[in-house]
Scaffold this active site. Structure first.
Site, mmCIF file in Angstrom:
data_model
loop_
_atom_site.group_PDB
_atom_site.id
_atom_site.type_symbol
_atom_site.label_atom_id
_atom_site.label_comp_id
_atom_site.label_asym_id
_atom_site.label_seq_id
_atom_site.Cartn_x
_atom_site.Cartn_y
_atom_site.Cartn_z
ATOM 1 N N GLU A 115 53.104 11.431 43.487
ATOM 2 C CA GLU A 115 51.857 10.440 41.929
ATOM 3 C C GLU A 115 50.306 10.971 42.841
ATOM 4 O O GLU A 115 49.957 10.334 42.572
ATOM 5 C CB GLU A 115 52.266 8.764 42.848
ATOM 6 C CG GLU A 115 53.225 8.301 42.129
ATOM 7 C CD GLU A 115 52.874 8.963 40.340
ATOM 8 O OE1 GLU A 115 52.418 8.230 39.296
ATOM 9 O OE2 GLU A 115 53.980 9.234 39.531
ATOM 10 N N ARG A 152 42.063 38.938 41.479
ATOM 11 C CA ARG A 152 41.796 39.700 40.424
ATOM 12 C C ARG A 152 40.734 40.551 40.706
ATOM 13 O O ARG A 152 39.577 41.318 40.163
ATOM 14 C CB ARG A 152 41.890 39.157 39.084
ATOM 15 C CG ARG A 152 43.328 38.964 38.738
ATOM 16 C CD ARG A 152 43.328 39.011 37.594
ATOM 17 N NE ARG A 152 43.531 39.645 36.603
ATOM 18 C CZ ARG A 152 43.408 40.750 35.791
ATOM 19 N NH1 ARG A 152 45.042 40.649 36.490
ATOM 20 N NH2 ARG A 152 43.264 41.761 34.968
ATOM 21 N N ASP A 166 38.883 42.381 30.389
ATOM 22 C CA ASP A 166 39.420 41.217 30.455
ATOM 23 C C ASP A 166 38.848 40.101 29.039
ATOM 24 O O ASP A 166 37.272 40.366 29.008
ATOM 25 C CB ASP A 166 39.909 40.866 31.843
ATOM 26 C CG ASP A 166 40.795 41.850 31.829
ATOM 27 O OD1 ASP A 166 41.735 41.899 31.637
ATOM 28 O OD2 ASP A 166 41.029 40.976 33.625
#
Lengths: 241, 241
Positions: A115, A152, A166
């Protein structure tokens, strides 16, 4: 840089460093990714990491001690830490934040489960990060996403040219890509890509990026300062009307 | 429901169904998760799934044929498919979309890699989905995130009570949670949670949710229609000023 992921499911998280460019970067020593098991910092016989919530309610809450002790251990072993908690309440990850995080020496990522996590753990945390407005079964996938997106931007992990092309790096969406065969099930590659005319190919790609961005992400389009090449591509699009 | 993930890294993706509530739901037959290898649908000796982009440029593009053949195969084996492509150009996943997707009979998720995927594959795709404004090394993590977020809405996978209390289900962020010990490294659990007064606990939790949402996600706060309980909690917060 070093990314440390603290989890109760180390074998789940481990795959993030075993495939593709991230695996290659780890092998070449361009980035270190450590997966640490929170249960190694629980000291009872069952290595318990969760307990009932104070105030009642469904589910279990992750205990504070394993996080504090793991944090102590990493600080001693690696030095300064920048600590992240994956949490739906966090600020939303984007490419700019990933780039900033790639400049840290040691990034420690805590994965929550059940939780939630005892609120006091947040006193160790520099930043709470969410990867999006959806609920996941635990912080593991979020930590893996952060690890991949941040890696990256570490120099040498991905070819510079690739990063620059990209989507989002330039806040424009990517143009379509095609490979062989020229025709498949009646679907053909656009003629311009077969023309060998590099100037026309670049113009077409810029135009397609702008078109896709305008249609799918008007927010990015509106925020943009257009380059001369992009304005030429816009003229090209308007001429086609 | 059935979720099928098409990837070149089946052992990467597989972990998503091996841990936590998703593993349990798979075991209990509440959901089926199939991981399929795109290379099984490539027919050359090296089982090639990528090739150079038409028009030049860095990187490789995923070939169309394996996606088409895998799609044919799944359609034949499972019947109607709803096909998703993970893509930075897609619409952004959120909890509402995850809930809608959980009503599909067969969800097929294509994972892209390399510089992209041959554009013609999109003729098979019903919806392109992005999990956020950041770039990942491939669609695998995105597919795993979609799989996890969607699975949680399949009846019986997660206890109803838990789903309803999750952040975003009600478009409010979660309240803090605490477990034992009452005091750790000088940090104490708030007294109200130790009081045993359930009404006060609920009031405190609602107030904390509203506070966190107002501070961290004013967009959610502004869009909200408050219930009577929430208005009471707002009065409680204002009284504390």
């Amino acid at each position: 840089m070093r990314i440390i992921i603290a989890t109760i499911f180390p074998n789940f998280v481990r795959v993030v460093k075993e495939y593709g460019v991230i695996a290659q970067a780890v092998e070449e020593g361009k980035i270190e990714i450590e997966i640490m098991n929170l249960r190694d910092f629980a000291h009872d016989r069952h290595r318990t990491v969760d307990d009932y919530p104070y105030g009642g309610g469904p589910g279990m809450v992750m205990k504070p001690e394993p996080f504090f002790e793991l944090h102590d251990h990493c600080k001693q072993q690696f030095g300064d830490l920048y600590t992240i908690l994956t949490s739906p309440q966090g600020i939303t990850l984007n490419n700019k934040l990933a780039m900033e995080l790639s400049k840290k020496k040691n990034l420690l990522i805590f994965c929550g489960r059940y939780e939630g996590i005892d609120e006091r753990v947040k006193s160790l945390v520099d930043l709470e990060i969410s990867i999006g407005d959806y609920v996941l079964s635990g912080g593991e996938l979020a930590a893996m996403v952060i690890c991949d997106a941040v890696s990256r931007f570490v120099p040498g992990v991905v070819e510079d040219e690739s990063v620059k092309r990209d989507s989002f790096y330039n806040d424009l969406l990517d143009h379509p890509q095609y490979t062989r065969p020229v025709e498949y099930r009646g679907l053909r590659v656009p003629e311009v890509l077969l023309s060998g005319n590099h100037e026309m190919v670049e113009l077409w790609r810029t135009a397609e990026s702008l078109k896709l961005t305008a249609l799918r992400r008007p927010d990015l389009f509106l925020a943009r300062q257009f380059s001369v090449e992009e304005k030429k591509a816009l003229i090209h699009l308007i001429q086609e009307l």
